[in-house]
Design a protein around this motif. Structure first.
Motif, PDB file in Angstrom:
ATOM      1  N   GLU A 692       1.041  -1.386  -0.050  1.00  0.00           N
ATOM      2  CA  GLU A 692       0.122  -0.003   0.042  1.00  0.00           C
ATOM      3  C   GLU A 692       0.765   1.338   0.056  1.00  0.00           C
ATOM      4  N   PHE A 693       1.275   1.734  -1.289  1.00  0.00           N
ATOM      5  CA  PHE A 693       1.743   3.076  -1.218  1.00  0.00           C
ATOM      6  C   PHE A 693       0.958   4.286  -0.622  1.00  0.00           C
ATOM      7  N   VAL A 694       1.394   5.270  -0.338  1.00  0.00           N
ATOM      8  CA  VAL A 694       0.691   6.246   0.248  1.00  0.00           C
ATOM      9  C   VAL A 694       0.995   7.682  -0.398  1.00  0.00           C
ATOM     10  N   ARG A 695       0.155   8.676  -0.155  1.00  0.00           N
ATOM     11  CA  ARG A 695       0.598  10.130  -0.671  1.00  0.00           C
ATOM     12  C   ARG A 695       0.462  10.907   0.633  1.00  0.00           C
ATOM     13  N   GLY A 696       1.207  12.015   0.570  1.00  0.00           N
ATOM     14  CA  GLY A 696       1.408  12.788   1.675  1.00  0.00           C
ATOM     15  C   GLY A 696       2.058  12.280   3.031  1.00  0.00           C
ATOM     16  N   GLY A 697       2.115  13.192   4.045  1.00  0.00           N
ATOM     17  CA  GLY A 697       2.963  12.692   5.225  1.00  0.00           C
ATOM     18  C   GLY A 697       2.239  12.326   6.219  1.00  0.00           C
ATOM     19  N   GLY A 698       1.061  12.108   6.203  1.00  0.00           N
ATOM     20  CA  GLY A 698       0.182  11.713   7.355  1.00  0.00           C
ATOM     21  C   GLY A 698      -0.178  10.360   7.080  1.00  0.00           C
ATOM     22  N   GLU A 699       0.023   9.406   6.171  1.00  0.00           N
ATOM     23  CA  GLU A 699      -0.422   8.217   6.370  1.00  0.00           C
ATOM     24  C   GLU A 699       0.890   7.140   6.114  1.00  0.00           C
ATOM     25  N   PHE A 700       1.013   6.118   6.495  1.00  0.00           N
ATOM     26  CA  PHE A 700       1.917   5.045   6.575  1.00  0.00           C
ATOM     27  C   PHE A 700       1.989   4.121   5.653  1.00  0.00           C
ATOM     28  N   ALA A 701       2.918   3.923   4.491  1.00  0.00           N
ATOM     29  CA  ALA A 701       2.854   3.000   3.596  1.00  0.00           C
ATOM     30  C   ALA A 701       3.125   1.420   4.480  1.00  0.00           C
ATOM     31  N   HIS A 702       2.630   0.521   3.974  1.00  0.00           N
ATOM     32  CA  HIS A 702       2.629  -0.784   4.414  1.00  0.00           C
ATOM     33  C   HIS A 702       2.250  -1.844   3.693  1.00  0.00           C
ATOM     34  N   ILE A 703       2.701  -3.094   4.070  1.00  0.00           N
ATOM     35  CA  ILE A 703       2.426  -4.445   3.456  1.00  0.00           C
ATOM     36  C   ILE A 703       1.135  -4.651   4.118  1.00  0.00           C
ATOM     37  N   ALA A 704       0.457  -5.383   2.863  1.00  0.00           N
ATOM     38  CA  ALA A 704      -0.964  -5.664   3.209  1.00  0.00           C
ATOM     39  C   ALA A 704      -1.630  -7.215   2.544  1.00  0.00           C
ATOM     40  N   HIS A 718      -1.368  -6.771   8.408  1.00  0.00           N
ATOM     41  CA  HIS A 718      -0.748  -5.436   7.696  1.00  0.00           C
ATOM     42  C   HIS A 718       0.816  -5.290   8.663  1.00  0.00           C
ATOM     43  N   LEU A 719       1.768  -4.902   7.828  1.00  0.00           N
ATOM     44  CA  LEU A 719       2.980  -4.390   8.541  1.00  0.00           C
ATOM     45  C   LEU A 719       3.266  -3.137   8.224  1.00  0.00           C
ATOM     46  N   TYR A 720       3.494  -2.257   9.235  1.00  0.00           N
ATOM     47  CA  TYR A 720       4.023  -0.737   9.325  1.00  0.00           C
ATOM     48  C   TYR A 720       5.272  -0.612   9.761  1.00  0.00           C
ATOM     49  N   TYR A 721       5.858   0.673   9.475  1.00  0.00           N
ATOM     50  CA  TYR A 721       6.883   1.002  10.190  1.00  0.00           C
ATOM     51  C   TYR A 721       6.298   2.407  10.481  1.00  0.00           C
ATOM     52  N   ILE A 722       6.372   2.689  11.717  1.00  0.00           N
ATOM     53  CA  ILE A 722       5.849   3.930  12.195  1.00  0.00           C
ATOM     54  C   ILE A 722       6.899   5.097  12.532  1.00  0.00           C
ATOM     55  N   GLU A 723       6.982   6.173  12.083  1.00  0.00           N
ATOM     56  CA  GLU A 723       8.029   7.044  11.961  1.00  0.00           C
ATOM     57  C   GLU A 723       8.534   7.458  13.490  1.00  0.00           C
ATOM     58  N   ASN A 724       9.842   7.296  13.344  1.00  0.00           N
ATOM     59  CA  ASN A 724      10.457   7.559  14.593  1.00  0.00           C
ATOM     60  C   ASN A 724      11.343   8.894  14.582  1.00  0.00           C
ATOM     61  N   ARG A 725      10.699   9.911  14.911  1.00  0.00           N
ATOM     62  CA  ARG A 725      11.015  11.271  14.740  1.00  0.00           C
ATOM     63  C   ARG A 725      12.392  11.665  15.591  1.00  0.00           C
ATOM     64  N   ASP A 726      12.488  10.903  16.907  1.00  0.00           N
ATOM     65  CA  ASP A 726      13.411  11.177  17.759  1.00  0.00           C
ATOM     66  C   ASP A 726      14.340   9.823  17.748  1.00  0.00           C
ATOM     67  N   ARG A 734       5.021  -2.301  13.486  1.00  0.00           N
ATOM     68  CA  ARG A 734       3.818  -2.645  14.157  1.00  0.00           C
ATOM     69  C   ARG A 734       2.980  -3.694  13.183  1.00  0.00           C
ATOM     70  N   ILE A 735       2.683  -5.051  13.695  1.00  0.00           N
ATOM     71  CA  ILE A 735       1.995  -5.838  12.975  1.00  0.00           C
ATOM     72  C   ILE A 735       0.435  -5.781  13.743  1.00  0.00           C
ATOM     73  N   ARG A 736      -0.449  -5.701  12.534  1.00  0.00           N
ATOM     74  CA  ARG A 736      -1.913  -5.519  12.893  1.00  0.00           C
ATOM     75  C   ARG A 736      -2.661  -6.655  12.181  1.00  0.00           C
ATOM     76  N   PHE A 737      -3.342  -7.495  13.246  1.00  0.00           N
ATOM     77  CA  PHE A 737      -4.309  -8.639  12.645  1.00  0.00           C
ATOM     78  C   PHE A 737      -5.784  -8.054  12.838  1.00  0.00           C
ATOM     79  N   PHE A 738      -6.807  -7.876  11.944  1.00  0.00           N
ATOM     80  CA  PHE A 738      -7.992  -7.530  12.400  1.00  0.00           C
ATOM     81  C   PHE A 738      -8.990  -8.114  11.385  1.00  0.00           C
ATOM     82  N   ASN A 739     -10.186  -8.196  11.796  1.00  0.00           N
ATOM     83  CA  ASN A 739     -11.189  -8.860  10.795  1.00  0.00           C
ATOM     84  C   ASN A 739     -11.637  -7.818  10.019  1.00  0.00           C
ATOM     85  N   SER A 740     -12.200  -7.982   8.864  1.00  0.00           N
ATOM     86  CA  SER A 740     -12.526  -6.981   7.754  1.00  0.00           C
ATOM     87  C   SER A 740     -14.262  -6.503   8.151  1.00  0.00           C
TER      88      SER A 740
END
Length: 797
Positions: A692-704, A718-726, A734-740
């Motif tokens: 999942e490619f994203v646009r803008g800085g508010g969303e996080f690209a991820h594997i789906a 889904h597998l995310y990498y959350i921005e680590n600003r510091d 972050r790995i997320r497992f959820f029902n649809s």
């Protein structure tokens, strides 16, 4: 002057005399008289015969649009400034009271008819001149004739009053037949009227009245007219000179004007028709069976040089820019402009001809060999579709030819050597300087002309007193250094020339010379070593599918300083196109000049000193503990970056940009690395997966991984990498497992939690519901994702 019976003979055998200067000269200067459209229509009823083609100056293709725009503007300026505009030669046939049947000049006279009609219409004076204007008529089509009659006799409401264009205003009249829009001549007339209105629609009535006086009383716009009835000839003349494609061409007319203006001798006239014709024929464009375009391009190009040399050294005035752009870009250039700017004076023409003399016959073959341009000569580029660079290089060659009295075929070895040195230096300077507008072009031409006296000692002069201005400061310094090295040790010359000709270095090898500077002096052996390796890298490994050069270079330096160049907020791996100077300057050449401690220049030197293959060097990625490792290991990450750009927010968060801006689709470095790796290894087989490619800085690209079904319920992983600003977030993956089906609590997961979701934490919320698992590193995230996929497969089985 030839006799009438000789003229008759030449016309009857026109197919054997396609370039007959005698015929043209006699037709144009033996029996012609000056006329304006107004005097011509007062004397003759003008008729466009059936055999003529449709009105072409109103066509809407690119070439016709350019001709039309330039022609209309020339007409407007001539009337406004009361400057004589001569429209060359017009031929027709009329006997007694019979209509004047036009054989050549239909296009220009039709435009003048429309111009006269337009001004009278705008002045509201058409009624007083209807009878006179009706003396102009078309016989090519009945509809064309009817249209001309209609615009003279029928009322017309201005299109501007109805909020539409002038031409649409005519088409909206009740008397305008829709079928007329299929007539090419009428369509062309409407386009021309639209062009005239755009040029003159805002002119005040009083000024229009003055223009009308200039047009009809002062005869500011005129032409030379020849009545062929004086020769008692039939329509065979038109058939043989026009229908067969051998009418008087633009160049034939230009040549006749040139001969008359300068009183050229028979020798020069003969060369225009014979010796020089062979030169142009050998260098014409492929598939072109005429040389008129090339001939005209040559004389126009030479006139550009002469005009540039007449201008001052300060900023280019707008009027001068306009004149130069017209000389360069316009398809049609009125002779009045050439005369106004004095570009075809006897001295100018002598210079133009002297260059052709030194190019004709065996001369140009000698030049090709000396300059190494056997594939596409400097002359061919100049007469084809020249860039500013091509024009400037040819001017440098002209300066040398003007300085040397001998023809190249008779050059001795010293003269050949001087020519080669002269052109080598100037080609390097020109090709590495931005020359893409009239102002830069003028400065380049004037500077070459200023130092043309060094044509025989360019190396010596560069090494001592010669100061060259305008051209790239870096390249000027480099050429001085090269000249000094060659004079000190001639063995340098062959090596320097060899690597200057590299298709990417393009004459600029200063960084290689810098690498060879050791112990206070330049080492020729080191230069050969580094130059040879660099030439291979930037030919065999430039822009490969595996990006082996870019990846190997990224192993040098460190996570903070490396070869990547900054472009705004982004970092760039470098685009590898060598098409333009700007593309080279904004990419690899910035690497060559990057003098940071661990910058591009140092990284490249370390790569040149590394004797391993690029593949072996890239294997060093396993030793790298920062974000560079993943770009080096996985070429597909670089491939995704179409403009080779990344956005490095910090040392642990890097975006891969699909375009140049964050507002366009982009990926995140670590998750896309895992995605490409598992996809290549078949790790997603059996699942509905995507990135999942994203646009803008508010969303996080991820594997789906979506639509995994268990007990009639669909789940997603889904597998995310959350921005680590510091740079302190301990578990950014972050790995997320959820029902649809939405947030229905954890009751849908009860039989999955023990084996599949051990260690996961359930979260309840509108957008983030489901089971979450936090991971710290890329390797851990990859391992965890693979483990989960294996468990899902086993549950599905």
């Amino acid at each position: 002057m030839i006799e009438i019976n000789q003229l008759q003979y030449l016309i009857e055998l026109q197919e054997n005399y396609p370039n007959s200067a005698d015929l043209i000269n006699f037709l144009q200067y033996g029996k012609t008289k000056h006329f304006s459209f107004w005097t011509l229509i007062n004397k003759y009823r003008i008729e466009i015969p059936i055999i003529q083609r449709d009105y072409a100056q109103g066509r809407v293709d690119g070439k016709s649009s350019q001709i039309r725009g330039g022609f209309v503007e020339s007409l407007r300026l001539a009337l406004r400034d009361k400057k004589q505009l001569h429209l060359d030669f017009i031929y027709g046939s009329s006997k007694g009271d019979a209509p004047l049947v036009l054989l050549d000049g239909q296009q220009r006279l039709t435009t003048l008819f429309l111009l006269h009609w337009y001004i009278l219409h705008k002045l509201g004076k058409l009624n007083g001149y209807k009878e006179l204007l009706q003396r102009f008529s078309y016989k090519t089509r009945i509809s064309s004739k009817e249209f001309c009659q209609a615009i003279i006799n029928k009322p017309i409401q201005s299109g501007s009053e109805a909020g539409i264009s002038f031409a649409d205003g005519i088409k909206s009249q009740a008397w305008f037949f829709r079928s007329w829009e299929k007539d090419p001549t009428i369509k062309g007339m409407l386009v021309m009227l639209e062009a005239i209105d755009k040029a003159m629609g805002a002119v005040e009535e009083a000024e229009l009245g003055k223009m009308w006086h200039s047009l009809t009383q002062d005869e500011i716009i005129d032409f030379q007219f020849l009545n062929l009835e004086d020769f008692e000839l039939t329509d065979e003349l038109y058939i043989k000179m026009n229908a067969r494609g051998k009418t008087l061409t633009n160049f034939e007319n230009f040549k006749a004007w040139l001969i008359k203006k300068n009183g050229l001798s028979e020798e020069w006239s003969s060369k225009l028709d014979q010796e020089w014709t062979d030169l142009f024929w050998k260098h014409k464009a492929p598939g072109d069976y005429e040389i008129d375009t090339e001939y005209m391009q040559y004389f126009r190009g030479m006139s550009q040089f002469k005009y540039a040399l007449t201008l001052g050294n300060g900023d280019l005035l707008e009027s001068c820019k306009d004149n130069l752009l017209e000389l360069i870009d316009s398809v049609y250039i009125p002779y009045s402009l050439y005369e106004e700017l004095a570009l075809f004076s006897p001295n100018c023409v002598a210079d133009y001809f002297s260059v052709l003399n030194k190019l004709e016959g065996k001369n140009i073959e000698v030049l090709k060999v000396v300059l190494g341009t056997t594939e596409q000569s400097i002359f061919k580029k100049f007469i084809d579709s020249p860039t500013y660079w091509d024009r400037t290089v040819f001017f440098a060659l002209c300066c040398f030819l003007w300085q040397v009295n001998e023809e190249p075929f008779n050059f001795n070895e010293a003269q050949k050597e001087n020519l080669r040195k002269w052109m080598r230096v100037w080609r390097n300077l020109i090709q590495n300087t931005t020359i893409d507008d009239p102002a830069a072009f003028v400065k380049a031409i004037k500077e070459i002309d200023r130092v043309k006296g060094s044509y025989g000692s360019i190396y010596e002069d560069l090494d001592s007193k010669l100061q060259i201005n305008f051209f790239s400061e870096n390249q000027r310094s480099e050429e001085k250094l090269k000249a000094s090295l060659i004079l000190e040790n001639p063995e340098w010359e062959d090596e320097i020339i060899s690597y200057e000709q590299h298709p990417y270095f393009y004459g600029q090898i200063g960084f290689l010379l810098d690498y060879a500077f050791v112990g206070g002096q330049y080492d020729l052996g080191l230069f050969k070593k580094y130059a040879e390796k660099a030439s291979i890298l930037f030919s065999e490994h430039l822009n490969t599918d595996e990006f082996d050069l870019e990846r190997a270079l990224l192993t040098k330096g460190n996570e903070h300083e490396n070869y990547l160049i900054r472009k705004g907020n982004n970092l760039c791996f470098c685009l590898s196109s060598a098409g333009t100077l700007r593309q080279r300057e904004e990419n690899w050449r910035r690497v060559f000049r990057d003098t940071r401690t661990n910058g591009g220049k140092q990284c490249l030197l370390e790569l040149l000193e590394d004797n391993r293959s690029l593949e072996e060097i890239c294997q060093d990625a396993v030793k790298i503990a920062d974000w560079r490792r993943y770009l080096i290991e996985q070429p597909k990450l670089m491939a995704y970056c179409k403009q080779r750009l990344i956005r490095k927010e910090n040392n642990s968060f890097v975006r891969l940009l699909g375009s140049s801006k964050l507002s366009h689709y982009h990926a995140e470095l670590f998750t896309y690395y895992i995605f490409c790796l598992l996809k290549g290894e078949g790790g997603f087989n059996g699942f509905n997966y995507k990135y999942e490619f994203v646009r803008g800085g508010g969303e996080f690209a991820h594997i789906a991984i979506n639509d995994w079904v268990h007990k009639q319920t669909s789940y997603s992983l889904h597998l995310y990498y959350i921005e680590n600003r510091d740079d302190v977030l301990p578990n950014p993956f972050r790995i997320r497992f959820f029902n649809s089906k939405g947030n229905n609590g954890d009751n849908l997961y009860c039989d999955l939690t023990q084996d599949l979701l051990s260690g996961f934490v359930y979260q309840d919320g509108k957008d983030h519901y489901g089971y979450w698992f936090l991971v710290g590193t890329v390797d851990e995230a990859q391992t965890m994702l693979v483990s989960l996929l294996e468990k899902l497969r086993s549950i599905s089985g």
